[in-house]
Design an enzyme around this catalytic site. Structure first.
Site, PDB file in Angstrom:
ATOM      1  N   ARG A 147       9.352  85.563  29.123  1.00 42.87           N
ATOM      2  CA  ARG A 147      10.514  85.304  29.971  1.00 42.87           C
ATOM      3  C   ARG A 147      11.140  86.628  30.370  1.00 42.87           C
ATOM      4  O   ARG A 147      11.351  87.495  29.520  1.00 42.87           O
ATOM      5  CB  ARG A 147      11.544  84.445  29.233  1.00 42.87           C
ATOM      6  CG  ARG A 147      12.624  83.878  30.131  1.00 42.87           C
ATOM      7  CD  ARG A 147      13.732  83.200  29.344  1.00 42.87           C
ATOM      8  NE  ARG A 147      14.728  84.159  28.886  1.00 42.87           N
ATOM      9  CZ  ARG A 147      15.918  83.823  28.396  1.00 42.87           C
ATOM     10  NH1 ARG A 147      16.251  82.553  28.264  1.00 42.87           N
ATOM     11  NH2 ARG A 147      16.767  84.752  27.998  1.00 42.87           N
ATOM     12  N   TYR A 159      23.735  86.890  31.923  1.00 40.69           N
ATOM     13  CA  TYR A 159      23.109  86.133  30.846  1.00 40.69           C
ATOM     14  C   TYR A 159      21.675  86.601  30.609  1.00 40.69           C
ATOM     15  O   TYR A 159      20.922  86.851  31.551  1.00 40.69           O
ATOM     16  CB  TYR A 159      23.080  84.624  31.172  1.00 40.69           C
ATOM     17  CG  TYR A 159      22.123  83.882  30.272  1.00 40.69           C
ATOM     18  CD1 TYR A 159      22.494  83.536  28.977  1.00 40.69           C
ATOM     19  CD2 TYR A 159      20.818  83.609  30.681  1.00 40.69           C
ATOM     20  CE1 TYR A 159      21.612  82.906  28.128  1.00 40.69           C
ATOM     21  CE2 TYR A 159      19.924  82.971  29.840  1.00 40.69           C
ATOM     22  CZ  TYR A 159      20.329  82.630  28.571  1.00 40.69           C
ATOM     23  OH  TYR A 159      19.431  82.026  27.719  1.00 40.69           O
ATOM     24  N   ASP A 210      15.041  82.149  33.405  1.00 39.36           N
ATOM     25  CA  ASP A 210      16.137  81.224  33.114  1.00 39.36           C
ATOM     26  C   ASP A 210      17.296  81.475  34.076  1.00 39.36           C
ATOM     27  O   ASP A 210      17.905  82.555  34.067  1.00 39.36           O
ATOM     28  CB  ASP A 210      16.593  81.420  31.664  1.00 39.36           C
ATOM     29  CG  ASP A 210      17.610  80.380  31.220  1.00 39.36           C
ATOM     30  OD1 ASP A 210      17.995  79.524  32.046  1.00 39.36           O
ATOM     31  OD2 ASP A 210      18.025  80.432  30.045  1.00 39.36           O
ATOM     32  N   HIS A 212      19.986  79.461  34.059  1.00 36.51           N
ATOM     33  CA  HIS A 212      21.106  79.123  33.171  1.00 36.51           C
ATOM     34  C   HIS A 212      22.213  78.353  33.886  1.00 36.51           C
ATOM     35  O   HIS A 212      23.401  78.640  33.706  1.00 36.51           O
ATOM     36  CB  HIS A 212      21.657  80.377  32.487  1.00 36.51           C
ATOM     37  CG  HIS A 212      22.013  80.134  31.048  1.00 36.51           C
ATOM     38  ND1 HIS A 212      23.300  80.191  30.573  1.00 36.51           N
ATOM     39  CD2 HIS A 212      21.232  79.812  29.987  1.00 36.51           C
ATOM     40  CE1 HIS A 212      23.310  79.922  29.278  1.00 36.51           C
ATOM     41  NE2 HIS A 212      22.062  79.690  28.891  1.00 36.51           N
ATOM     42  N   GLU A 236      13.838  77.806  34.835  1.00 36.98           N
ATOM     43  CA  GLU A 236      14.568  77.007  33.851  1.00 36.98           C
ATOM     44  C   GLU A 236      16.030  76.803  34.237  1.00 36.98           C
ATOM     45  O   GLU A 236      16.679  77.717  34.747  1.00 36.98           O
ATOM     46  CB  GLU A 236      14.473  77.721  32.492  1.00 36.98           C
ATOM     47  CG  GLU A 236      15.259  77.083  31.370  1.00 36.98           C
ATOM     48  CD  GLU A 236      15.237  77.945  30.117  1.00 36.98           C
ATOM     49  OE1 GLU A 236      16.107  77.735  29.255  1.00 36.98           O
ATOM     50  OE2 GLU A 236      14.367  78.828  29.995  1.00 36.98           O
ATOM     51  N   GLU A 262      17.690  72.128  27.352  1.00 37.06           N
ATOM     52  CA  GLU A 262      18.077  72.672  26.058  1.00 37.06           C
ATOM     53  C   GLU A 262      19.415  72.119  25.580  1.00 37.06           C
ATOM     54  O   GLU A 262      19.688  72.113  24.372  1.00 37.06           O
ATOM     55  CB  GLU A 262      18.121  74.201  26.086  1.00 37.06           C
ATOM     56  CG  GLU A 262      19.229  74.804  26.928  1.00 37.06           C
ATOM     57  CD  GLU A 262      19.161  76.319  26.954  1.00 37.06           C
ATOM     58  OE1 GLU A 262      20.217  76.951  26.805  1.00 37.06           O
ATOM     59  OE2 GLU A 262      18.073  76.877  27.126  1.00 37.06           O
ATOM     60  N   ARG A 283      13.070  70.421  27.857  1.00 38.02           N
ATOM     61  CA  ARG A 283      13.336  71.454  26.852  1.00 38.02           C
ATOM     62  C   ARG A 283      14.208  70.973  25.696  1.00 38.02           C
ATOM     63  O   ARG A 283      14.741  71.770  24.927  1.00 38.02           O
ATOM     64  CB  ARG A 283      13.970  72.672  27.520  1.00 38.02           C
ATOM     65  CG  ARG A 283      13.105  73.272  28.627  1.00 38.02           C
ATOM     66  CD  ARG A 283      13.450  74.725  28.883  1.00 38.02           C
ATOM     67  NE  ARG A 283      13.176  75.532  27.727  1.00 38.02           N
ATOM     68  CZ  ARG A 283      14.095  76.187  27.020  1.00 38.02           C
ATOM     69  NH1 ARG A 283      15.370  76.101  27.332  1.00 38.02           N
ATOM     70  NH2 ARG A 283      13.750  76.911  25.965  1.00 38.02           N
ATOM     71  N   GLU A 339       9.628  78.111  23.074  1.00 36.21           N
ATOM     72  CA  GLU A 339      10.412  79.352  23.106  1.00 36.21           C
ATOM     73  C   GLU A 339      10.467  79.950  21.705  1.00 36.21           C
ATOM     74  O   GLU A 339      10.625  79.240  20.717  1.00 36.21           O
ATOM     75  CB  GLU A 339      11.828  79.050  23.597  1.00 36.21           C
ATOM     76  CG  GLU A 339      12.720  80.289  23.694  1.00 36.21           C
ATOM     77  CD  GLU A 339      14.101  79.955  24.231  1.00 36.21           C
ATOM     78  OE1 GLU A 339      14.799  80.900  24.656  1.00 36.21           O
ATOM     79  OE2 GLU A 339      14.490  78.772  24.234  1.00 36.21           O
ATOM     80  N   TRP A 403      28.284  79.428  33.019  1.00 35.64           N
ATOM     81  CA  TRP A 403      27.778  80.632  32.376  1.00 35.64           C
ATOM     82  C   TRP A 403      26.255  80.545  32.229  1.00 35.64           C
ATOM     83  O   TRP A 403      25.556  81.515  32.424  1.00 35.64           O
ATOM     84  CB  TRP A 403      28.410  80.809  30.984  1.00 35.64           C
ATOM     85  CG  TRP A 403      27.788  81.922  30.213  1.00 35.64           C
ATOM     86  CD1 TRP A 403      27.899  83.260  30.474  1.00 35.64           C
ATOM     87  CD2 TRP A 403      26.935  81.808  29.073  1.00 35.64           C
ATOM     88  NE1 TRP A 403      27.176  83.982  29.550  1.00 35.64           N
ATOM     89  CE2 TRP A 403      26.563  83.110  28.681  1.00 35.64           C
ATOM     90  CE3 TRP A 403      26.441  80.730  28.344  1.00 35.64           C
ATOM     91  CZ2 TRP A 403      25.738  83.369  27.607  1.00 35.64           C
ATOM     92  CZ3 TRP A 403      25.620  80.973  27.269  1.00 35.64           C
ATOM     93  CH2 TRP A 403      25.272  82.282  26.908  1.00 35.64           C
TER      94      TRP A 403
END
Length: 403
Positions: A147, A159, A210, A212, A236, A262, A283, A339, A403
């Site tokens: 990643r 991030y 990602d 996010h 992601e 996630e 995820r 991950e 975030w």
């Protein structure tokens, strides 16, 4: 086999972890991860005040019945606190059952579906060239999937980009730190990052990224389209998934594979995403999606629609969760990737474990149970330290953002 005692262990060997330990009248013990990043004590209190009194005297072998009891019996279903607490109990019970059988956990799930578990590492840098160097370093270390996250010119903090390289902990302050954000700067910068990585690395390795949750669906579609020439393994968390249908708009604009989940707590969070084939990887993870029992249900639903697993595995999941996840990964037929963010030496010492890494693969080991224990005496030397995840504000006017 009756549950005779249960207790919650909170410690902070580099970051906060919450662990549930169950004891039985046959001398077997099991542990489960109950960590909820930035809200750890809420789960600890839920377990101590509401769950543990209901466990004492119950048959530790009755995993399904206990799961249903904790889920349906609460009346207030789902949510991160409840499902994390249920996951801790469920993981500890599977640990006990496998120990009673004298088998590694994956054997009770149905045995191996593969020889090992492909994992991806986190390469991050302050700028594009720094990130490229880190990607190459991970490739040299044997990772087949990496990643990549980079600092963005004009943004102070982004991030995925921490102070170190192997270890990144976003919960960084006693109260939430505030970061700035600009979608425009990020969208201009990110395609340049992956163009440069492919120039240096070639196309033999998998690359992941990602977002996010920080883009709208149409912005995510635009980013996915711009990244298509670089053949990402996945993009992601492109947009918040409370509105599952939002991913339909992204799908209409890009063939870049999509991963999300996630922060999912139950099968209901991803039901429409899976059934409408709006994602390629789910995820959801052991600790936040109700344990192994419920994660199996999510994976079985996903398999009907050729959606694969890609379980979250950052450092806010303790080695207990990683151990359990690896046994799940070794079994689950529709596995995609796992991950793997390395824990600190202090964390690994508190949680001795059987799993090992070699050439981009993790192996859960063959000791009975999920293969992870806790050194309670050592854990006691690392008391809880309050830590919050950051928040984002738009750079141009200060509006609170994802975030």
């Amino acid at each position: 086999m009756k549950i005779t005692n249960a207790r919650v262990i909170v410690c902070s060997p580099g970051r906060n972890f919450v662990t549930l330990k169950l004891e039985t009248d046959e001398g077997l013990t099991g542990i489960g991860d109950a960590t909820l990043n930035g809200r750890e004590l809420s789960v600890a209190a839920y377990l101590t005040e509401h769950v543990i009194p209901c466990l004492i005297g119950r048959d530790a072998h009755q995993i399904e019945d206990i799961w249903q009891y904790l889920y349906k019996g609460a009346y207030w279903r789902r949510g991160p606190v409840t499902m994390t607490a249920i996951a801790a109990v469920d993981t500890a019970l599977w640990d006990i059952k496998a120990k009673a059988a004298g088998l590694p956990l994956y054997q009770l799930l149905g045995g191996k579906s593969r020889t090992g578990v492909m994992v991806y590492g986190h390469a991050n840098g302050s700028d594009i060239e720094h990130t490229v160097d880190e990607v190459l370093r991970y490739a040299d270390a044997g990772y087949k999937a990496i990643r990549a996250q980079s600092g963005v010119p004009g943004l102070e903090k982004v991030y995925g980009v921490g102070k170190g390289t192997l270890f990144y902990e976003p919960a960084d302050a006693d109260l939430p730190s505030e970061h700035d954000w600009s979608t425009e700067k990020y969208l201009r910068h990110t395609p340049k990052l992956f163009e440069r990585i492919r120039e240096k690395l070639g196309f033999e390795h998998h690359l992941l990224h990602d977002v996010h949750h920080r883009l709208t669906p149409i912005e995510a579609g635009r980013l996915g389209k711009s990244l298509e020439p670089f053949n990402l393994f996945w993009m992601e968390d492109a947009t918040p998934a409370e509105n599952q249908d939002a991913f339909r708009l992204i799908r209409q604009h890009t063939t870049t594979p999509l991963a999300v989940g996630e922060i999912f707590n139950s099968i209901w969070d991803c039901k429409e995403l899976i059934e409408n084939q709006l994602i390629d990887y789910v995820r959801a993870t052991v600790v936040h999606a109700g344990g192994i029992t419920h994660l199996r249900r999510i994976a079985d639903l996903a398999s009907l629609y050729q959606v694969r697993t890609g379980c979250h595995g950052a450092t806010d999941l303790s080695p207990v969760c990683m151990g359990a996840a690896l046994h799940f990964d070794l079994w689950v037929p529709n596995f995609g990737i796992q991950e793997y963010m390395r824990h600190t030496e202090e964390t690994d010492a508190v949680f001795p474990h059987a799993y090992t890494f070699d050439q981009g693969m993790l192996y859960p080991g063959d000791v009975p149970g999920h293969g992870v224990e806790i050194d309670e005496a050592l854990a006691a030397k690392y008391p809880y330290k309050r830590a919050y995840l950051p928040v984002n504000r738009l750079q141009h006017d200060g509006t609170l953002w994802n975030w």
